[in-house]
Design a protein around this motif. Structure first.
Motif, PDB file in Angstrom:
ATOM      1  N   PRO A  35      31.143   5.951  36.825  1.00  0.00           N
ATOM      2  CA  PRO A  35      31.337   4.832  35.900  1.00  0.00           C
ATOM      3  C   PRO A  35      31.643   5.376  34.507  1.00  0.00           C
ATOM      4  O   PRO A  35      31.073   6.388  34.084  1.00  0.00           O
ATOM      5  N   PHE A  61      28.038  10.123  35.078  1.00  0.00           N
ATOM      6  CA  PHE A  61      29.033   9.262  34.471  1.00  0.00           C
ATOM      7  C   PHE A  61      30.311  10.027  34.124  1.00  0.00           C
ATOM      8  O   PHE A  61      30.314  11.240  33.972  1.00  0.00           O
ATOM      9  N   GLU A 104      39.788  -1.888  35.508  1.00  0.00           N
ATOM     10  CA  GLU A 104      38.556  -1.115  35.352  1.00  0.00           C
ATOM     11  C   GLU A 104      37.974  -1.334  33.971  1.00  0.00           C
ATOM     12  O   GLU A 104      38.681  -1.673  33.017  1.00  0.00           O
ATOM     13  N   ALA A 293      24.189   0.389  31.728  1.00  0.00           N
ATOM     14  CA  ALA A 293      25.126   0.729  32.802  1.00  0.00           C
ATOM     15  C   ALA A 293      24.640   0.207  34.142  1.00  0.00           C
ATOM     16  O   ALA A 293      25.413  -0.338  34.936  1.00  0.00           O
ATOM     17  N   LEU A 297      27.457  -2.332  34.506  1.00  0.00           N
ATOM     18  CA  LEU A 297      28.662  -1.519  34.706  1.00  0.00           C
ATOM     19  C   LEU A 297      28.817  -1.000  36.122  1.00  0.00           C
ATOM     20  O   LEU A 297      29.900  -1.086  36.699  1.00  0.00           O
ATOM     21  N   VAL A 298      27.780  -0.439  36.702  1.00  0.00           N
ATOM     22  CA  VAL A 298      27.915   0.337  37.932  1.00  0.00           C
ATOM     23  C   VAL A 298      28.477  -0.496  39.078  1.00  0.00           C
ATOM     24  O   VAL A 298      29.458  -0.112  39.727  1.00  0.00           O
ATOM     25  N   ASP A 301      32.039  -1.586  38.324  1.00  0.00           N
ATOM     26  CA  ASP A 301      32.956  -0.452  38.399  1.00  0.00           C
ATOM     27  C   ASP A 301      33.261  -0.084  39.848  1.00  0.00           C
ATOM     28  O   ASP A 301      34.402   0.171  40.206  1.00  0.00           O
ATOM     29  N   ARG A 305      37.030  -0.103  41.513  1.00  0.00           N
ATOM     30  CA  ARG A 305      37.627   1.143  41.985  1.00  0.00           C
ATOM     31  C   ARG A 305      38.088   1.034  43.432  1.00  0.00           C
ATOM     32  O   ARG A 305      38.967   1.773  43.859  1.00  0.00           O
TER      33      ARG A 305
END
Length: 327
Positions: A35, A61, A104, A293, A297-298, A301, A305
Motif C-alpha cells: 500500500p 508499505f 489506486e 492505513a 487504505l489497505v 488498495d 490492485r
C-alpha cells in the motif's frame, strides 16, 4: 550518526513535472507491491527528514517521498509567482499522478508545510481520487504568527512576538555551518527539551542545507497563510497529530483543525514533544500512519490492485528522468 538518522537508500528515483514545469525530485522506498504512503516534508526540510519513518515502514508499505520545490534536489522556482499554496497543490498533484495509476490511492502524510500542502490540494479532483486518507502532523491552517511561541508570550507584547516571528520566517540571513550554538538555537525553537543530541544534529543538518533565498520566499508564504476554506474541503478520513510543546505550530492549531475537518479520525497529542515529531517520536508517528492505513487504505488498495497493473510498471511510463537504483 546512528542508522535511524542516516539517509535511507531509495529503491528508485524519479522526476515529476509540476504544472508550471518545475521538476520535483521523488524517491521510492519499501515494497513495490505494498500500500502506498506519500510523505510531504515541511519548510526548510527535505526527503532526508523522513529517514526514520521510512525505515520503520519499509517492510510493509510502498513509500513515496518528494522534495518540495526549492528544497533538497527539487528545482527552485524561477519567479516570485512560483511560491504559494497553489503551486504546493500543483506539485502534490503532479507527484500523485506520477506514482499512482488511475484507480489506486495512497495515504498522504504531511509534516508542517507538508500538511499545508495536503490542505491546499484538498479540492483538486485528481488529488481526491488518489487519496484514501490523510495525516496532518505538526501543522496549522492559518494565523501562524499569532500563535507561534518561539518568543514566549509571558515575556513579550503580542505585537513584538508577531514582528519577531515574522522576521524569523522571512529572514534571508544564511544559517551558516552547524555549530553547537546553532544546534542549541534549533533545539530551543523547534524541538522539545527532551530531544536527544543525535535528533537535534540530524534536524540541524537538514535545516541548514536549505538555501536562504528559498527559505525566505517560503517563509513569506507561511506568514500570511490562510487555508481554512481548503481545510473544510478535506473530506477524506484525516488524523491530526501534534507535540504538546510545539512552539512553531502549537496544539491550538491541531484542535482547530480537528474541529473543522469534515471527517476527523482523531487528534493525537504527544506529551513533551516539539515540532519535529516524526524525528522526536518516530514510533508514535509510525503508529498513527499504520492505524490510518489499516482502517482506510489497505483493503481499498488491495481491491484496486486486482484490476490494475502494478505501480512499478506504470510509474515508469508516466514520469520523466527516472533512474533505477539498487536497494
Amino acid at each position: 550518526m546512528s542508522l535511524p538518522y542516516e539517509a535511507a537508500q531509495p529503491r528508485r528515483v524519479l522526476t515529476a513535472v509540476s504544472a508550471d514545469g518545475t521538476h520535483l525530485h521523488v524517491e521510492e522506498y519499501g515494497r513495490s507491491d505494498g500500500p502506498t504512503v506519500v510523505l510531504a516534508h515541511g519548510w526548510t526540510c527535505s526527503t532526508l527528514f523522513w529517514a526514520p519513518i521510512v525505515r520503520a515502514l519499509s517492510s510493509d508499505f510502498r513509500l513515496i517521498a518528494y522534495d518540495q520545490r526549492g528544497h533538497g534536489l527539487s528545482a527552485a522556482p524561477a519567479t516570485r509567482e512560483g511560491y504559494g499554496t497553489g503551486v504546493l497543490a500543483d506539485d502534490l498533484q503532479a507527484v500523485l499522478e506520477a506514482v499512482l495509476p488511475d484507480g489506486e490511492s495512497a495515504l498522504l502524510v504531511g509534516h508542517s508545510m507538508g500538511g499545508m500542502t495536503i490542505m491546499a490540494a484538498a479540492d483538486r479532483q485528481a488529488v481526491r481520487a488518489r487519496t484514501a486518507a490523510a495525516l496532518l502532523v505538526s501543522t496549522g491552517s492559518s494565523r501562524l504568527l499569532g500563535s507561534t511561541q518561539v518568543l514566549p508570550p509571558r515575556l513579550s507584547a503580542r505585537w513584538l512576538r508577531r514582528a519577531f516571528h515574522r522576521q524569523l520566517l522571512v529572514s534571508r540571513l544564511p544559517l551558516g555551518p552547524v555549530t553547537p550554538v546553532a544546534k542549541a538555537a534549533l533545539k530551543y525553537g523547534v524541538m522539545s527539551p527532551g530531544s536527544t543530541a543525535e535528533q537535534v544534529a540530524f534536524c540541524a543538518r537538514i535545516v541548514h542545507a536549505c538555501k536562504a533565498r528559498q527559505r525566505s520566499a517560503w517563509g513569506k508564504v507561511l506568514a500570511v497563510l490562510d487555508l481554512d476554506a481548503e481545510l473544510a474541503a478535506l473530506t477524506v478520513p484525516t488524523g491530526v497529530l501534534v507535540g504538546t510543546v510545539d512552539k512553531l505550530t502549537p496544539k491550538v492549531h491541531a484542535h482547530r483543525m480537528a474541529a473543522a475537518l469534515p471527517h476527523c479520525t482523531g487528534l493525537t497529542e504527544l506529551p513533551g514533544r516539539g515540532h519535529m515529531t516524526p524525528v522526536e517520536d518516530t514510533p508514535a508517528v509510525e503508529a498513527a500512519i499504520r492505524a490510518l492505513a489499516a482502517d482506510h487504505l489497505v483493503a481499498r488498495d488491495a481491491a484496486s490492485r486486482g484490476a490494475t497493473t502494478s505501480p512499478a510498471a506504470t510509474v515508469g511510463e508516466q514520469t520523466v528522468g527516472e533512474q533505477e537504483k539498487s536497494a
